[in-house]
Design a protein around this motif. Structure first.
Motif, PDB file in Angstrom:
ATOM      1  N   ASN A  26       0.876  -1.169   0.000  1.00  0.00           N
ATOM      2  CA  ASN A  26       0.000   0.000   0.000  1.00  0.00           C
ATOM      3  C   ASN A  26       0.917   1.224   0.000  1.00  0.00           C
ATOM      4  OD1 ASN A  26      -1.759   2.087   0.410  1.00  0.00           O
ATOM      5  ND2 ASN A  26      -2.935   1.069   2.015  1.00  0.00           N
TER       6      ASN A  26
ATOM      7  N   VAL B 162      -2.052  -4.141   0.724  1.00  0.00           N
ATOM      8  CA  VAL B 162      -3.451  -4.228   0.329  1.00  0.00           C
ATOM      9  C   VAL B 162      -3.694  -5.690  -0.023  1.00  0.00           C
ATOM     10  CG1 VAL B 162      -5.222  -3.487  -1.290  1.00  0.00           C
ATOM     11  CG2 VAL B 162      -3.436  -1.880  -0.573  1.00  0.00           C
TER      12      VAL B 162
ATOM     13  N   THR C 206     -11.501  -6.563   0.511  1.00  0.00           N
ATOM     14  CA  THR C 206     -10.192  -5.908   0.559  1.00  0.00           C
ATOM     15  C   THR C 206      -9.856  -5.518   1.993  1.00  0.00           C
ATOM     16  OG1 THR C 206     -10.570  -5.025  -1.644  1.00  0.00           O
ATOM     17  CG2 THR C 206      -8.869  -3.960  -0.353  1.00  0.00           C
ATOM     18  N   SER C 207      -8.561  -5.584   2.308  1.00  0.00           N
ATOM     19  CA  SER C 207      -8.089  -5.156   3.624  1.00  0.00           C
ATOM     20  C   SER C 207      -6.731  -4.502   3.470  1.00  0.00           C
ATOM     21  CB  SER C 207      -7.973  -6.362   4.560  1.00  0.00           C
ATOM     22  OG  SER C 207      -7.575  -5.950   5.854  1.00  0.00           O
ATOM     23  N   SER C 208      -6.484  -3.456   4.242  1.00  0.00           N
ATOM     24  CA  SER C 208      -5.146  -2.877   4.347  1.00  0.00           C
ATOM     25  C   SER C 208      -4.584  -3.374   5.670  1.00  0.00           C
ATOM     26  CB  SER C 208      -5.202  -1.349   4.332  1.00  0.00           C
ATOM     27  OG  SER C 208      -3.893  -0.821   4.421  1.00  0.00           O
ATOM     28  N   ALA C 209      -3.449  -4.071   5.612  1.00  0.00           N
ATOM     29  CA  ALA C 209      -2.923  -4.729   6.807  1.00  0.00           C
ATOM     30  C   ALA C 209      -1.448  -4.403   7.012  1.00  0.00           C
ATOM     31  CB  ALA C 209      -3.110  -6.240   6.687  1.00  0.00           C
TER      32      ALA C 209
ATOM     33  N   CYS D 167     -10.652 -13.400   9.546  1.00  0.00           N
ATOM     34  CA  CYS D 167     -11.055 -12.006   9.349  1.00  0.00           C
ATOM     35  C   CYS D 167     -12.297 -11.654  10.159  1.00  0.00           C
ATOM     36  CB  CYS D 167     -11.395 -11.760   7.881  1.00  0.00           C
ATOM     37  SG  CYS D 167     -10.069 -12.115   6.736  1.00  0.00           S
TER      38      CYS D 167
ATOM     39  N   VAL E 242      -7.434   3.097   0.627  1.00  0.00           N
ATOM     40  CA  VAL E 242      -7.995   1.764   0.388  1.00  0.00           C
ATOM     41  C   VAL E 242      -9.268   1.600   1.205  1.00  0.00           C
ATOM     42  CG1 VAL E 242      -7.598  -0.725   0.702  1.00  0.00           C
ATOM     43  CG2 VAL E 242      -5.731   0.759  -0.048  1.00  0.00           C
ATOM     44  N   LYS E 243     -10.316   1.087   0.562  1.00  0.00           N
ATOM     45  CA  LYS E 243     -11.537   0.744   1.291  1.00  0.00           C
ATOM     46  C   LYS E 243     -11.287  -0.610   1.952  1.00  0.00           C
ATOM     47  CE  LYS E 243     -16.446  -0.168   0.727  1.00  0.00           C
ATOM     48  NZ  LYS E 243     -17.524  -0.364  -0.261  1.00  0.00           N
ATOM     49  N   SER E 244     -11.006  -0.579   3.259  1.00  0.00           N
ATOM     50  CA  SER E 244     -10.728  -1.800   4.000  1.00  0.00           C
ATOM     51  C   SER E 244     -12.053  -2.359   4.502  1.00  0.00           C
ATOM     52  CB  SER E 244      -9.773  -1.503   5.159  1.00  0.00           C
ATOM     53  OG  SER E 244      -9.279  -2.689   5.725  1.00  0.00           O
ATOM     54  N   GLU E 245     -12.433  -3.538   3.982  1.00  0.00           N
ATOM     55  CA  GLU E 245     -13.751  -4.115   4.258  1.00  0.00           C
ATOM     56  C   GLU E 245     -13.736  -5.153   5.372  1.00  0.00           C
ATOM     57  OE1 GLU E 245     -15.937  -4.352   0.119  1.00  0.00           O
ATOM     58  OE2 GLU E 245     -13.876  -5.152  -0.027  1.00  0.00           O
TER      59      GLU E 245
END
Length: 111
Positions: free
Chosen positions: A25, A34, A46-49, A67, A79-82
């Motif tokens: 990211n 991402v 999607t996830s930003s980790a 998750c 980022v749209k982290s869902e």
């Protein structure tokens, strides 16, 4: 530590997914990836980790992770982290991902 009721635990949607894509990211202030995670019938999320201490993007592909799926989506560094990918901090404060000894179907809920 405060105790919770079983009903409180049931509210948290903890599900298994497989990482199908991982990339740096570039907009994150702290190093992060991402991730695109296949959650079975829930689709891909999607996830930003911030998991860069122990993992390279190519090593994450195909890895199953646990998750939290019912947080409101949150915008993190563009980022749209869902979903929230779970793990624990090691002695150097790096994140070690929660995982499984044997494969389980994507979307399986934690018992």
């Amino acid at each position: 530590m405060s105790l919770i009721e079983w009903a409180d635990f049931e509210k948290v949607e903890l599900r298994v997914g497989t990482i199908v894509q991982a990339q740096p990211n570039e907009k994150a202030r702290k190093p992060a990836y991402v991730l695109t995670i296949d959650l079975g019938e829930m689709g891909q999320k999607t996830s930003s980790a911030q998991i860069t201490d122990h993992y390279e993007p190519e090593d994450l592909i195909g890895r199953q992770v646990l998750c939290v799926c019912n947080f409101e989506p949150k915008r993190i560094a563009g980022v749209k982290s869902e979903v929230l990918v779970t793990g624990a901090h090691d002695e150097e404060n790096g994140v070690v991902l929660a995982g499984f000894d044997h494969p389980v179907p994507n979307g399986t809920r934690l018992l």
